[in-house]
Structures are given as C-alpha cells and as structure tokens.
Design a protein around this motif. Structure first.
Motif, PDB file in Angstrom:
ATOM      1  N   VAL A  15       0.046  44.369  24.344  1.00  0.00           N
ATOM      2  CA  VAL A  15      -0.425  43.915  25.652  1.00  0.00           C
ATOM      3  C   VAL A  15      -1.935  43.990  25.778  1.00  0.00           C
ATOM      4  N   VAL A  16      -2.652  44.126  24.640  1.00  0.00           N
ATOM      5  CA  VAL A  16      -4.109  44.120  24.683  1.00  0.00           C
ATOM      6  C   VAL A  16      -4.573  42.807  25.318  1.00  0.00           C
ATOM      7  N   SER A  17      -3.976  41.707  24.900  1.00  0.00           N
ATOM      8  CA  SER A  17      -4.143  40.452  25.618  1.00  0.00           C
ATOM      9  C   SER A  17      -3.015  40.418  26.646  1.00  0.00           C
ATOM     10  N   THR A  18      -3.363  40.594  27.904  1.00  0.00           N
ATOM     11  CA  THR A  18      -2.315  40.658  28.934  1.00  0.00           C
ATOM     12  C   THR A  18      -1.524  39.353  29.035  1.00  0.00           C
ATOM     13  N   ILE A  19      -2.175  38.244  28.798  1.00  0.00           N
ATOM     14  CA  ILE A  19      -1.481  36.949  28.866  1.00  0.00           C
ATOM     15  C   ILE A  19      -0.428  36.857  27.769  1.00  0.00           C
ATOM     16  N   GLY A  38       8.706  52.902  34.791  1.00  0.00           N
ATOM     17  CA  GLY A  38       8.656  52.667  33.349  1.00  0.00           C
ATOM     18  C   GLY A  38       8.271  51.258  32.975  1.00  0.00           C
ATOM     19  N   ASP A  39       8.235  50.337  33.940  1.00  0.00           N
ATOM     20  CA  ASP A  39       7.814  48.959  33.674  1.00  0.00           C
ATOM     21  C   ASP A  39       6.312  48.890  33.421  1.00  0.00           C
ATOM     22  N   PHE A  40       5.909  47.887  32.665  1.00  0.00           N
ATOM     23  CA  PHE A  40       4.502  47.539  32.539  1.00  0.00           C
ATOM     24  C   PHE A  40       4.215  46.549  33.678  1.00  0.00           C
ATOM     25  N   ALA A  41       3.304  46.896  34.566  1.00  0.00           N
ATOM     26  CA  ALA A  41       2.931  46.001  35.672  1.00  0.00           C
ATOM     27  C   ALA A  41       1.734  45.174  35.235  1.00  0.00           C
ATOM     28  N   PHE A  42       1.859  43.868  35.358  1.00  0.00           N
ATOM     29  CA  PHE A  42       0.760  42.955  35.041  1.00  0.00           C
ATOM     30  C   PHE A  42       0.071  42.553  36.347  1.00  0.00           C
ATOM     31  N   PHE A  43      -1.265  42.680  36.364  1.00  0.00           N
ATOM     32  CA  PHE A  43      -2.046  42.454  37.576  1.00  0.00           C
ATOM     33  C   PHE A  43      -3.009  41.287  37.420  1.00  0.00           C
ATOM     34  N   ASN A  44      -3.283  40.634  38.552  1.00  0.00           N
ATOM     35  CA  ASN A  44      -4.381  39.686  38.654  1.00  0.00           C
ATOM     36  C   ASN A  44      -5.141  40.060  39.915  1.00  0.00           C
ATOM     37  N   PHE A  45      -6.423  40.422  39.760  1.00  0.00           N
ATOM     38  CA  PHE A  45      -7.240  40.868  40.884  1.00  0.00           C
ATOM     39  C   PHE A  45      -8.095  39.754  41.477  1.00  0.00           C
ATOM     40  N   SER A  46      -8.099  38.572  40.840  1.00  0.00           N
ATOM     41  CA  SER A  46      -8.980  37.493  41.302  1.00  0.00           C
ATOM     42  C   SER A  46      -8.236  36.374  42.028  1.00  0.00           C
ATOM     43  N   GLY A  47      -6.945  36.572  42.314  1.00  0.00           N
ATOM     44  CA  GLY A  47      -6.197  35.585  43.080  1.00  0.00           C
ATOM     45  C   GLY A  47      -5.436  34.578  42.256  1.00  0.00           C
ATOM     46  N   GLY A  48      -5.492  34.675  40.941  1.00  0.00           N
ATOM     47  CA  GLY A  48      -4.764  33.747  40.090  1.00  0.00           C
ATOM     48  C   GLY A  48      -3.377  34.255  39.745  1.00  0.00           C
ATOM     49  N   LYS A  49      -2.720  33.538  38.847  1.00  0.00           N
ATOM     50  CA  LYS A  49      -1.367  33.919  38.435  1.00  0.00           C
ATOM     51  C   LYS A  49      -1.332  34.510  37.028  1.00  0.00           C
ATOM     52  N   SER A  50      -2.397  34.349  36.250  1.00  0.00           N
ATOM     53  CA  SER A  50      -2.436  34.898  34.894  1.00  0.00           C
ATOM     54  C   SER A  50      -2.832  36.363  34.945  1.00  0.00           C
ATOM     55  N   PRO A  51      -2.154  37.213  34.182  1.00  0.00           N
ATOM     56  CA  PRO A  51      -2.476  38.635  34.224  1.00  0.00           C
ATOM     57  C   PRO A  51      -3.843  38.940  33.614  1.00  0.00           C
ATOM     58  N   GLU A  52      -4.543  39.882  34.258  1.00  0.00           N
ATOM     59  CA  GLU A  52      -5.868  40.308  33.813  1.00  0.00           C
ATOM     60  C   GLU A  52      -5.885  41.786  33.404  1.00  0.00           C
ATOM     61  N   LYS A  88      -3.209  55.137  39.902  1.00  0.00           N
ATOM     62  CA  LYS A  88      -3.665  54.219  40.952  1.00  0.00           C
ATOM     63  C   LYS A  88      -2.473  53.795  41.803  1.00  0.00           C
ATOM     64  N   GLN A  89      -2.721  53.575  43.078  1.00  0.00           N
ATOM     65  CA  GLN A  89      -1.722  52.916  43.909  1.00  0.00           C
ATOM     66  C   GLN A  89      -2.197  51.480  44.069  1.00  0.00           C
ATOM     67  N   ARG A  90      -1.426  50.562  43.511  1.00  0.00           N
ATOM     68  CA  ARG A  90      -1.830  49.155  43.458  1.00  0.00           C
ATOM     69  C   ARG A  90      -1.110  48.340  44.524  1.00  0.00           C
ATOM     70  N   PRO A  91      -1.857  47.685  45.416  1.00  0.00           N
ATOM     71  CA  PRO A  91      -1.218  46.810  46.402  1.00  0.00           C
ATOM     72  C   PRO A  91      -0.379  45.730  45.714  1.00  0.00           C
ATOM     73  N   ASN A  92       0.760  45.445  46.283  1.00  0.00           N
ATOM     74  CA  ASN A  92       1.695  44.476  45.699  1.00  0.00           C
ATOM     75  C   ASN A  92       1.076  43.100  45.514  1.00  0.00           C
ATOM     76  N   LYS A  93       0.094  42.746  46.331  1.00  0.00           N
ATOM     77  CA  LYS A  93      -0.502  41.406  46.238  1.00  0.00           C
ATOM     78  C   LYS A  93      -1.175  41.154  44.895  1.00  0.00           C
ATOM     79  N   ILE A  95       0.092  42.235  41.935  1.00  0.00           N
ATOM     80  CA  ILE A  95       1.069  42.292  40.856  1.00  0.00           C
ATOM     81  C   ILE A  95       1.625  40.902  40.566  1.00  0.00           C
ATOM     82  N   VAL A  96       1.538  40.508  39.313  1.00  0.00           N
ATOM     83  CA  VAL A  96       2.012  39.199  38.861  1.00  0.00           C
ATOM     84  C   VAL A  96       3.462  39.291  38.384  1.00  0.00           C
ATOM     85  N   SER A  97       3.756  40.327  37.582  1.00  0.00           N
ATOM     86  CA  SER A  97       5.091  40.473  37.006  1.00  0.00           C
ATOM     87  C   SER A  97       5.229  41.875  36.406  1.00  0.00           C
ATOM     88  N   TYR A  98       6.449  42.166  35.940  1.00  0.00           N
ATOM     89  CA  TYR A  98       6.741  43.458  35.317  1.00  0.00           C
ATOM     90  C   TYR A  98       7.421  43.229  33.981  1.00  0.00           C
TER      91      TYR A  98
END
Length: 117
Positions: A15-19, A38-52, A88-93, A95-98
């Motif tokens: 997952v080094v490359s999150t995409i 136990g899930d890996f949470a994939f995040f996007n902080f810039s408003g897109g759908k691709s994980p960052e 960290k407590q990450r707001p759901n907005k 989170i892209v996927s798990y």
C-alpha cells in the motif's frame, strides 16, 4: 503499514502506492465501504476519490469518525505527510474505502486501543 503487517505475520498488498494498494484489495474482493477494526482505511484529503493516504482502523466511531493509527502524519502539518506515527480520529468525509486483510486468529495481530472518553 506494510512493515507493521509483516512484523505481525499478516500478508497484505503493498500500500505504499495507495492507489495500487486499494486496487489490490479490490481485485481480491476485500475492499469495503463499511469499516471493521483491523481494516486499512484509504483517505483522500483534497476532495477527490483516489486515495492519498492509508491508516489502520483501531476503533469505530461512525458519528465523529473512526480512530486510525497512521504513519507519515503529524498534528500540525499535512495529514498525509509528516514523519510521525500517530493515533488519529479521522472524519468520515475523508474516507474513500476500507481494505480488509485476512487475520489469522493465531497471529494475535488484530489491533486494539483502550476506550476513549
């Protein structure tokens, strides 16, 4: 994330490359939109759908956002880059996927943290 999984004896996609990591979980039919500890949470902080960024879900809070342990983050810098490992407590907005690894019961690898107030 990959180093930690290896130390715990848990096989996960790179997952080094999150995409590419998210795509590997999808290909293995292990990508979800509802979290489990136990899930890996994939995040996007810039408003897109691709994980960052990626973090490990350690406590569920569907209202305020799930708790994750993230590497390469910080309190005051970029959420996806900072050189620290943090809870960290990450707001759901964000989170892209798990991605859901397969944990063997014998590894003892499933993460947990103490209850929060």
């Amino acid at each position: 994330m990959n180093w930690c999984a290896k130390q715990a004896g848990v096989k996960v996609p790179n997952v080094v490359s999150t995409i590419l990591g998210e795509a590997s979980f999808r290909k293995a039919n292990a990508l979800f939109h509802e979290a489990q500890v136990g899930d890996f949470a994939f995040f996007n902080f810039s408003g897109g759908k691709s994980p960052e960024h990626v973090g490990l879900v350690v406590k569920l809070d569907p209202i305020k956002g799930h708790y994750t342990i993230d590497g390469n983050t910080s309190d005051n810098k970029s959420q996806a880059n900072g050189g620290e490992v943090m809870l960290k407590q990450r707001p759901n907005k964000f989170i892209v996927s798990y991605g859901r690894p397969t944990y063997a019961a014998s590894t003892g690898a499933l993460p947990s943290i103490p209850p929060t107030k």
